[in-house]
Write a protein that holds these residues in place. Structure first.
Motif, PDB file in Angstrom:
ATOM      1  N   SER A   1       7.956  -2.762  -5.408  1.00 29.56           N
ATOM      2  CA  SER A   1       7.151  -3.873  -5.916  1.00 29.56           C
ATOM      3  C   SER A   1       5.661  -3.633  -5.635  1.00 29.56           C
ATOM      4  O   SER A   1       4.811  -4.066  -6.405  1.00 29.56           O
ATOM      5  N   ARG A   2       5.341  -2.960  -4.552  1.00 28.50           N
ATOM      6  CA  ARG A   2       3.943  -2.625  -4.272  1.00 28.50           C
ATOM      7  C   ARG A   2       3.385  -1.636  -5.284  1.00 28.50           C
ATOM      8  O   ARG A   2       2.229  -1.711  -5.667  1.00 28.50           O
ATOM      9  N   LYS A   3       4.204  -0.716  -5.708  1.00 33.26           N
ATOM     10  CA  LYS A   3       3.747   0.283  -6.664  1.00 33.26           C
ATOM     11  C   LYS A   3       3.452  -0.345  -8.028  1.00 33.26           C
ATOM     12  O   LYS A   3       2.553   0.078  -8.718  1.00 33.26           O
ATOM     13  N   GLU A   4       4.240  -1.351  -8.405  1.00 31.25           N
ATOM     14  CA  GLU A   4       4.017  -2.033  -9.685  1.00 31.25           C
ATOM     15  C   GLU A   4       2.769  -2.883  -9.673  1.00 31.25           C
ATOM     16  O   GLU A   4       2.137  -3.091 -10.689  1.00 31.25           O
ATOM     17  N   SER A   5       2.372  -3.417  -8.530  1.00 33.85           N
ATOM     18  CA  SER A   5       1.236  -4.340  -8.461  1.00 33.85           C
ATOM     19  C   SER A   5      -0.082  -3.635  -8.589  1.00 33.85           C
ATOM     20  O   SER A   5      -0.394  -2.613  -8.261  1.00 33.85           O
TER      21      SER A   5
ATOM     22  N   ALA B   1      10.709  -3.456  -1.545  1.00 43.65           N
ATOM     23  CA  ALA B   1       9.340  -3.790  -1.137  1.00 43.65           C
ATOM     24  C   ALA B   1       8.360  -2.693  -1.555  1.00 43.65           C
ATOM     25  O   ALA B   1       7.275  -2.971  -2.072  1.00 43.65           O
ATOM     26  N   LEU B   2       8.747  -1.441  -1.369  1.00 47.72           N
ATOM     27  CA  LEU B   2       7.880  -0.339  -1.774  1.00 47.72           C
ATOM     28  C   LEU B   2       7.750  -0.262  -3.297  1.00 47.72           C
ATOM     29  O   LEU B   2       6.683   0.026  -3.830  1.00 47.72           O
TER      30      LEU B   2
END
Length: 112
Positions: free
Chosen positions: A108-112, A105-106
């Motif tokens: 995927s947030r960084k990639e967005s 989850a962390l």
């Protein structure tokens, strides 16, 4: 002549102590499997929405159902991995599985 003596029965307190040693691994696997398994309870949620229970009652049934499902799956996974790999490895893999979800989850947030 080969003689096989029956082992003396295990006292109940020892049997309960053996069972209690599995609880941390079961809890860790239940935590790791809670979200993936609770996502699959959509049919139960739809059935409860159209059923006779009030909104609060159906939420309680849904939460308890997902907790029981996660605990049963955690028990099965911990027993299976504990039998094949050993109890220490089963719990260690449970910790890794429980931490993998927040890590993804962390990430995927960084990639967005």
């Amino acid at each position: 002549m080969l003689r096989l003596d029956a082992a003396p029965p295990m006292p109940l307190s020892d049997a309960l102590a053996d069972w209690r040693s599995l609880l941390p691994g079961i809890a860790i696997w239940a935590l790791a499997l809670y979200v993936p398994l609770s996502l699959q309870l959509g049919r139960l949620e739809e059935g409860l929405a159209s059923g006779p229970l009030a909104a609060g009652g159906s939420e309680v049934v849904l939460v308890l159902g997902s907790l029981i499902l996660a605990l049963v799956a955690g028990l099965a996974v911990d027993l299976l991995l504990g039998w094949t790999l050993g109890p220490g490895w089963a719990s260690s893999l449970g910790v890794l599985a429980a931490l993998w979800g927040p890590f993804l989850a962390l990430a995927s947030r960084k990639e967005s």
